[in-house]
Scaffold this motif. Structure first.
Motif, PDB file in Angstrom:
ATOM      1  N   ALA A  46      27.841   4.741  69.774  1.00 37.05           N
ATOM      2  CA  ALA A  46      27.244   5.390  68.032  1.00 37.05           C
ATOM      3  C   ALA A  46      26.733   4.250  66.984  1.00 37.05           C
ATOM      4  CB  ALA A  46      29.109   5.139  67.224  1.00 37.05           C
ATOM      5  N   THR A  47      25.708   4.627  66.170  1.00 39.51           N
ATOM      6  CA  THR A  47      24.985   4.367  64.916  1.00 39.51           C
ATOM      7  C   THR A  47      25.128   4.448  64.045  1.00 39.51           C
ATOM      8  OG1 THR A  47      23.822   6.620  65.226  1.00 39.51           O
ATOM      9  CG2 THR A  47      22.892   5.058  66.437  1.00 39.51           C
ATOM     10  N   SER A  48      27.026   4.970  63.807  1.00 38.03           N
ATOM     11  CA  SER A  48      27.479   4.157  61.796  1.00 38.03           C
ATOM     12  C   SER A  48      28.839   4.206  62.509  1.00 38.03           C
ATOM     13  CB  SER A  48      27.052   5.732  61.443  1.00 38.03           C
ATOM     14  OG  SER A  48      27.804   6.820  61.463  1.00 38.03           O
ATOM     15  N   GLY A  49      29.480   3.298  61.851  1.00 37.85           N
ATOM     16  CA  GLY A  49      30.792   3.576  61.782  1.00 37.85           C
ATOM     17  C   GLY A  49      31.823   4.278  61.353  1.00 37.85           C
ATOM     18  N   ALA A  50      31.599   5.640  61.141  1.00 39.86           N
ATOM     19  CA  ALA A  50      32.171   7.049  60.890  1.00 39.86           C
ATOM     20  C   ALA A  50      31.827   7.599  61.762  1.00 39.86           C
ATOM     21  CB  ALA A  50      31.175   8.037  59.982  1.00 39.86           C
ATOM     22  N   GLU A  51      30.186   7.444  62.433  1.00 40.91           N
ATOM     23  CA  GLU A  51      30.749   8.207  64.152  1.00 40.91           C
ATOM     24  C   GLU A  51      31.700   7.383  65.012  1.00 40.91           C
ATOM     25  OE1 GLU A  51      27.031   8.943  67.291  1.00 40.91           O
ATOM     26  OE2 GLU A  51      26.000   7.498  65.691  1.00 40.91           O
ATOM     27  N   ALA A  52      31.062   6.730  65.213  1.00 38.89           N
ATOM     28  CA  ALA A  52      32.372   5.395  66.321  1.00 38.89           C
ATOM     29  C   ALA A  52      33.214   5.357  65.904  1.00 38.89           C
ATOM     30  CB  ALA A  52      32.428   3.948  65.447  1.00 38.89           C
ATOM     31  N   LEU A  53      34.353   5.668  64.871  1.00 36.40           N
ATOM     32  CA  LEU A  53      35.845   5.720  64.613  1.00 36.40           C
ATOM     33  C   LEU A  53      36.316   7.728  65.399  1.00 36.40           C
ATOM     34  CD1 LEU A  53      36.133   4.447  61.386  1.00 36.40           C
ATOM     35  CD2 LEU A  53      37.389   3.242  63.431  1.00 36.40           C
ATOM     36  N   SER A  54      34.633   8.190  65.026  1.00 38.71           N
ATOM     37  CA  SER A  54      35.361   9.227  65.193  1.00 38.71           C
ATOM     38  C   SER A  54      35.772  10.159  66.987  1.00 38.71           C
ATOM     39  CB  SER A  54      33.580  10.709  65.004  1.00 38.71           C
ATOM     40  OG  SER A  54      32.804  10.011  65.592  1.00 38.71           O
ATOM     41  N   ILE A  55      34.805   8.838  67.689  1.00 43.34           N
ATOM     42  CA  ILE A  55      34.441   8.782  68.879  1.00 43.34           C
ATOM     43  C   ILE A  55      35.964   7.812  69.779  1.00 43.34           C
ATOM     44  CG2 ILE A  55      32.581   9.995  69.461  1.00 43.34           C
ATOM     45  CD1 ILE A  55      31.485   7.088  69.876  1.00 43.34           C
ATOM     46  N   ALA A  56      36.135   6.944  68.613  1.00 46.62           N
ATOM     47  CA  ALA A  56      37.513   5.621  69.005  1.00 46.62           C
ATOM     48  C   ALA A  56      38.447   6.473  69.504  1.00 46.62           C
ATOM     49  CB  ALA A  56      37.383   4.376  68.502  1.00 46.62           C
ATOM     50  N   ASP A  57      39.279   6.251  70.462  1.00 48.29           N
ATOM     51  CA  ASP A  57      40.373   6.259  71.297  1.00 48.29           C
ATOM     52  C   ASP A  57      41.293   5.527  71.774  1.00 48.29           C
ATOM     53  OD1 ASP A  57      39.832   7.004  73.536  1.00 48.29           O
ATOM     54  OD2 ASP A  57      39.217   9.786  72.981  1.00 48.29           O
ATOM     55  N   ARG A  84      29.999  -1.348  57.509  1.00 48.98           N
ATOM     56  CA  ARG A  84      29.930  -2.460  57.873  1.00 48.98           C
ATOM     57  C   ARG A  84      31.277  -2.634  59.196  1.00 48.98           C
ATOM     58  NH1 ARG A  84      27.178  -6.982  55.359  1.00 48.98           N
ATOM     59  NH2 ARG A  84      28.446  -8.040  56.373  1.00 48.98           N
ATOM     60  N   GLY A  85      31.114  -3.483  59.767  1.00 48.75           N
ATOM     61  CA  GLY A  85      31.802  -3.778  61.004  1.00 48.75           C
ATOM     62  C   GLY A  85      33.181  -3.843  61.369  1.00 48.75           C
ATOM     63  N   GLU A  86      33.168  -4.740  59.853  1.00 47.93           N
ATOM     64  CA  GLU A  86      34.041  -5.091  59.839  1.00 47.93           C
ATOM     65  C   GLU A  86      35.443  -4.336  59.599  1.00 47.93           C
ATOM     66  OE1 GLU A  86      31.753  -7.268  57.296  1.00 47.93           O
ATOM     67  OE2 GLU A  86      31.860  -6.997  58.913  1.00 47.93           O
ATOM     68  N   GLU A  87      34.947  -3.640  59.009  1.00 47.14           N
ATOM     69  CA  GLU A  87      35.462  -2.333  58.128  1.00 47.14           C
ATOM     70  C   GLU A  87      36.150  -1.069  59.308  1.00 47.14           C
ATOM     71  OE1 GLU A  87      34.004  -0.686  54.743  1.00 47.14           O
ATOM     72  OE2 GLU A  87      32.708  -1.016  54.858  1.00 47.14           O
ATOM     73  N   VAL A  88      34.727  -1.149  60.494  1.00 44.38           N
ATOM     74  CA  VAL A  88      35.279  -0.882  61.622  1.00 44.38           C
ATOM     75  C   VAL A  88      36.330  -0.929  62.402  1.00 44.38           C
ATOM     76  CG1 VAL A  88      34.011   0.445  63.660  1.00 44.38           C
ATOM     77  CG2 VAL A  88      33.094   0.894  61.432  1.00 44.38           C
ATOM     78  N   LEU A  89      36.234  -2.370  62.062  1.00 49.90           N
ATOM     79  CA  LEU A  89      37.930  -2.985  63.286  1.00 49.90           C
ATOM     80  C   LEU A  89      38.973  -2.733  62.491  1.00 49.90           C
ATOM     81  CD1 LEU A  89      38.226  -5.632  65.515  1.00 49.90           C
ATOM     82  CD2 LEU A  89      37.360  -7.281  63.024  1.00 49.90           C
ATOM     83  N   ARG A  90      39.181  -3.399  61.236  1.00 49.11           N
ATOM     84  CA  ARG A  90      40.005  -3.119  60.644  1.00 49.11           C
ATOM     85  C   ARG A  90      40.576  -1.229  60.503  1.00 49.11           C
ATOM     86  NH1 ARG A  90      40.937  -7.783  58.367  1.00 49.11           N
ATOM     87  NH2 ARG A  90      39.269  -9.308  57.508  1.00 49.11           N
ATOM     88  N   GLU A  91      39.260  -0.559  60.530  1.00 48.47           N
ATOM     89  CA  GLU A  91      40.129   0.956  61.384  1.00 48.47           C
ATOM     90  C   GLU A  91      40.587   0.975  62.271  1.00 48.47           C
ATOM     91  OE1 GLU A  91      40.638   3.676  59.048  1.00 48.47           O
ATOM     92  OE2 GLU A  91      40.237   2.304  57.222  1.00 48.47           O
ATOM     93  N   LEU A  92      40.274   0.571  63.324  1.00 50.67           N
ATOM     94  CA  LEU A  92      40.519   0.076  65.199  1.00 50.67           C
ATOM     95  C   LEU A  92      41.922   0.434  64.357  1.00 50.67           C
ATOM     96  CD1 LEU A  92      38.189  -0.360  66.654  1.00 50.67           C
ATOM     97  CD2 LEU A  92      37.986   1.490  66.651  1.00 50.67           C
TER      98      LEU A  92
END
Length: 205
Positions: free
Chosen positions: A59-70, A86-94
């Protein structure tokens, strides 16, 4: 310290826990790795490093990462400095989504005490070569086999090591981190002693 403790704590103090390219991987060689970085060239390079060992999602963005993370993702490698999310936002969402993957921040951002409250498992500063990238994935997969408190110990130790390398050791947050790490270590020591005692009595039965 006995061999069991070396196994539990073995990854903690070795910041060069890298696997040589082409060397055997762990039994969980079918693991899934999520690579997240806004630099497409880096994503392609990292994917090339890992693709013959793992299933790789990119993924090249946080939103894309969250859409394919499971829950099938075993390890996520997150850049911190990305536009929009930012990456820390992605981390907290995960973490909020209770996706149970191990997470390493893989970033050019030098660590400061702001990392103490981030719920990651490891922190690596770019650039990283193939050996280090493969190594951190291997280590995180192996750590996932341990219990929750052991994983907490590894995460705390990683933060401590990252702050020490960066020279960020003069804050109250660093001292609190060290205290918490010592407390978890003592608890794990007690658990290991109890397991050893149980094993000894079992042998006598």
């Amino acid at each position: 310290m006995d061999s069991t403790r070396r196994l539990v704590y073995g990854f903690t103090y070795n910041r060069s826990d890298a696997t040589r390219p082409g060397s055997p991987v762990s039994d969980d060689s079918n693991a899934t790795v999520l690579l997240v970085d806004d630099e497409e060239a880096l994503v392609s390079m990292y994917e090339a490093y890992l693709a013959d060992r793992y299933e790789v999602r990119t993924a090249t963005s946080g939103a894309e990462a969250l859409s394919i993370a499971d829950d099938t993702v075993d390890v996520a490698l997150l850049d911190r400095r990305m536009p929009e999310m930012r990456g820390e936002e992605v981390l907290r969402e995960l973490r909020a989504a209770e996706i149970g993957c191990r997470v390493a921040m893989l970033t050019a951002v030098q660590p400061t005490v702001d990392i103490v409250d981030m719920p990651f498992d490891d922190y690596r500063v770019k650039p990283v070569n193939e050996a280090e990238l493969v190594g951190v994935v291997e280590v995180l997969i192996e750590r996932a086999a341990y219990g929750e408190r052991s994983q907490e110990f590894f995460a705390l130790a990683s933060k401590k090591a990252a702050l020490e390398v960066a020279g960020e050791t003069s804050s109250d947050a660093y001292e609190t981190l060290c205290t918490e790490l010592d407390e978890v270590r003592v608890e794990l020591d007690r658990q290991l002693d109890a397991v050893g005692a149980e094993a000894a009595f079992s042998d006598l039965a």
